[in-house]
Design a protein around this motif. Sequence first.
Motif, mmCIF file in Angstrom:
data_model
loop_
_atom_site.group_PDB
_atom_site.id
_atom_site.type_symbol
_atom_site.label_atom_id
_atom_site.label_comp_id
_atom_site.label_asym_id
_atom_site.label_seq_id
_atom_site.Cartn_x
_atom_site.Cartn_y
_atom_site.Cartn_z
ATOM 1 N N SER A 17 9.142 -10.508 72.170
ATOM 2 C CA SER A 17 8.655 -9.196 72.564
ATOM 3 C C SER A 17 9.632 -8.414 73.424
ATOM 4 N N PHE A 20 12.059 -6.182 71.408
ATOM 5 C CA PHE A 20 11.337 -5.067 70.806
ATOM 6 C C PHE A 20 11.066 -3.989 71.853
ATOM 7 N N TYR A 21 10.503 -4.385 72.992
ATOM 8 C CA TYR A 21 10.142 -3.409 74.014
ATOM 9 C C TYR A 21 11.370 -2.776 74.664
ATOM 10 N N ALA A 82 11.949 0.803 67.291
ATOM 11 C CA ALA A 82 10.862 -0.169 67.149
ATOM 12 C C ALA A 82 10.958 -0.905 65.819
ATOM 13 N N GLY A 87 9.331 -4.435 65.016
ATOM 14 C CA GLY A 87 8.063 -3.733 64.941
ATOM 15 C C GLY A 87 7.739 -3.353 63.509
ATOM 16 N N SER A 88 6.510 -2.913 63.293
ATOM 17 C CA SER A 88 6.118 -2.466 61.958
ATOM 18 C C SER A 88 5.515 -1.075 62.038
ATOM 19 N N VAL A 110 3.617 2.577 65.986
ATOM 20 C CA VAL A 110 4.209 1.316 65.535
ATOM 21 C C VAL A 110 3.349 0.166 66.056
ATOM 22 N N ARG A 111 3.521 -0.992 65.464
ATOM 23 C CA ARG A 111 2.920 -2.228 65.960
ATOM 24 C C ARG A 111 4.044 -3.098 66.502
ATOM 25 N N ASP A 112 3.829 -3.702 67.668
ATOM 26 C CA ASP A 112 4.812 -4.634 68.201
ATOM 27 C C ASP A 112 4.702 -5.957 67.433
ATOM 28 N N LYS A 117 -0.591 -1.835 69.223
ATOM 29 C CA LYS A 117 -0.168 -0.531 68.748
ATOM 30 C C LYS A 117 0.460 0.275 69.880
#
Length: 121
Positions: A17, A20-21, A82, A87-88, A110-112, A117
């Motif tokens: 995570s 991503f963040y 993201a 992410g998606s 986006v979704r992590d 979300k």
Amino acid sequence: MHMIDHVSVAVRSLEKSIGFYEAALGALGYEKLVVRERTVGFGKRYAEIWLNLRETIAVSDGAHVCLRAKSAERVDAFYRAALANGGSDDGAPGEREHDGEGQAYYAAFVRDPEGNKLEAM
């Protein structure tokens, strides 16, 4: 004065995570400010968004966190960062109707990697 001090997001893997963040929030001007064994805080001046390690997370829709961006270009950068970092897509950048009142705003969803979300608007 802000009404909300911070938001906590449960994740099963801090390692997955964090990257991503860092990328997605970095596009909006946030930085990784606090690193502890089981939590990481991101913010502009202080930690406003916390990732908290949880080995078990109940199946749900996850959290929904919406962050303001300074421009449509920042929203686009958030979305690209993201997706490039695990992410998606949950809603490409574009105009959205605001609360059914005929007013539009520009946002991306986006979704992590954990399914939470994130929205930039």
